[in-house]
Design a protein around this motif. Structure first.
Motif, mmCIF file in Angstrom:
data_model
loop_
_atom_site.group_PDB
_atom_site.id
_atom_site.type_symbol
_atom_site.label_atom_id
_atom_site.label_comp_id
_atom_site.label_asym_id
_atom_site.label_seq_id
_atom_site.Cartn_x
_atom_site.Cartn_y
_atom_site.Cartn_z
ATOM 1 N N HIS A 37 0.832 -1.205 0.000
ATOM 2 C CA HIS A 37 0.000 0.000 0.000
ATOM 3 C C HIS A 37 0.870 1.260 0.000
ATOM 4 C CE1 HIS A 37 -4.120 1.477 0.424
ATOM 5 N NE2 HIS A 37 -3.599 2.473 1.122
ATOM 6 N N THR A 38 1.968 1.226 0.758
ATOM 7 C CA THR A 38 2.851 2.388 0.809
ATOM 8 C C THR A 38 3.573 2.595 -0.521
ATOM 9 O OG1 THR A 38 3.193 2.047 3.170
ATOM 10 C CG2 THR A 38 4.811 3.401 2.016
ATOM 11 N N ARG B 167 3.889 5.508 -5.777
ATOM 12 C CA ARG B 167 3.839 5.498 -7.247
ATOM 13 C C ARG B 167 2.677 6.341 -7.761
ATOM 14 N NH1 ARG B 167 0.825 3.328 -11.130
ATOM 15 N NH2 ARG B 167 -0.527 2.326 -9.618
ATOM 16 N N ILE B 168 1.531 6.212 -7.127
ATOM 17 C CA ILE B 168 0.358 6.976 -7.562
ATOM 18 C C ILE B 168 0.565 8.470 -7.319
ATOM 19 C CG2 ILE B 168 -2.077 7.394 -7.042
ATOM 20 C CD1 ILE B 168 -2.291 4.347 -6.531
ATOM 21 N N LEU B 169 1.159 8.819 -6.159
ATOM 22 C CA LEU B 169 1.428 10.233 -5.881
ATOM 23 C C LEU B 169 2.394 10.825 -6.904
ATOM 24 C CD1 LEU B 169 1.723 10.381 -1.990
ATOM 25 C CD2 LEU B 169 0.010 11.459 -3.430
ATOM 26 N N LEU B 170 3.423 10.058 -7.256
ATOM 27 C CA LEU B 170 4.357 10.543 -8.269
ATOM 28 C C LEU B 170 3.655 10.714 -9.612
ATOM 29 C CD1 LEU B 170 7.538 8.452 -7.403
ATOM 30 C CD2 LEU B 170 7.106 10.863 -6.917
ATOM 31 N N LEU C 235 5.335 12.904 -12.534
ATOM 32 C CA LEU C 235 6.607 12.213 -12.684
ATOM 33 C C LEU C 235 6.382 10.859 -13.339
ATOM 34 C CD1 LEU C 235 8.276 13.058 -9.285
ATOM 35 C CD2 LEU C 235 8.897 13.917 -11.533
ATOM 36 N N GLY C 236 7.172 10.576 -14.352
ATOM 37 C CA GLY C 236 7.061 9.305 -15.053
ATOM 38 C C GLY C 236 5.937 9.268 -16.062
ATOM 39 N N ILE D 208 4.495 -0.723 -10.365
ATOM 40 C CA ILE D 208 3.529 -1.689 -9.826
ATOM 41 C C ILE D 208 4.231 -3.000 -9.505
ATOM 42 C CG2 ILE D 208 1.499 -3.081 -10.371
ATOM 43 C CD1 ILE D 208 0.562 -0.682 -12.120
ATOM 44 N N TYR D 209 5.028 -3.484 -10.455
ATOM 45 C CA TYR D 209 5.753 -4.738 -10.197
ATOM 46 C C TYR D 209 6.723 -4.578 -9.038
ATOM 47 C CZ TYR D 209 3.892 -6.661 -14.543
ATOM 48 O OH TYR D 209 3.056 -7.133 -15.520
ATOM 49 N N SER D 210 7.358 -3.411 -8.940
ATOM 50 C CA SER D 210 8.277 -3.174 -7.824
ATOM 51 C C SER D 210 7.539 -3.197 -6.490
ATOM 52 C CB SER D 210 8.986 -1.835 -8.000
ATOM 53 O OG SER D 210 9.736 -1.826 -9.173
#
Length: 144
Positions: A84-85, A90-93, A98-99, A123-125
């Protein structure tokens, strides 16, 4: 009419990962882990409130987490927290741009910039980080 019945699949259609790919799986995992962490938060408040009953109450509640089932539950909670973190970051970036790449005219076939390779790697990370954290948690709790 054929398209209308395809759109009326309900929850099964929403949860079908084959239709939308890894982004849909990340969406579902984010919701499931969020609800799981909310349930854990309420349970954690209840658990820690037993310290008001003194050492006997606290030791009794702590003994519940020192079983095999308790260790497995804590391992799942560790995985939920890490996924979740990491996925939230990733979603915040992504919301910050970004990206996302450079903006371009949406020509057919339209590919959303939010589904870029960078975000799929994120996501995979997140999934790999959660799995590694769960394995580490298992090794700490069950290791000698």
């Amino acid at each position: 009419m054929e398209n209308a019945s395809e759109n009326n699949e309900g929850i099964r259609g929403m949860a079908n990962p084959r239709r939308y790919g890894i982004e849909r799986i990340a969406y579902l995992l984010m919701r499931i882990t969020g609800l799981g962490l909310l349930v854990y938060f309420v349970g954690h408040i209840y658990e820690t409130s037993n310290i008001l009953q003194g050492k006997v109450g606290w030791d009794g509640m702590l003994a519940m987490t020192q079983t095999v089932e308790g260790h497995v539950l804590l391992t799942i909670i560790i995985g939920m927290c890490v996924f979740h973190t990491a996925n939230g970051i990733r979603i915040l970036l992504g919301y910050g741009g970004l990206g996302m790449g450079k903006p371009m005219r949406p020509d057919y076939p339209y590919t959303p910039m939010s589904q870029s390779v960078r975000h799929k790697i994120g996501i995979y990370s997140s999934i790999v980080l959660a799995a590694v954290a769960m394995l580490y948690g298992l090794s700490v709790m069950f290791g000698e």
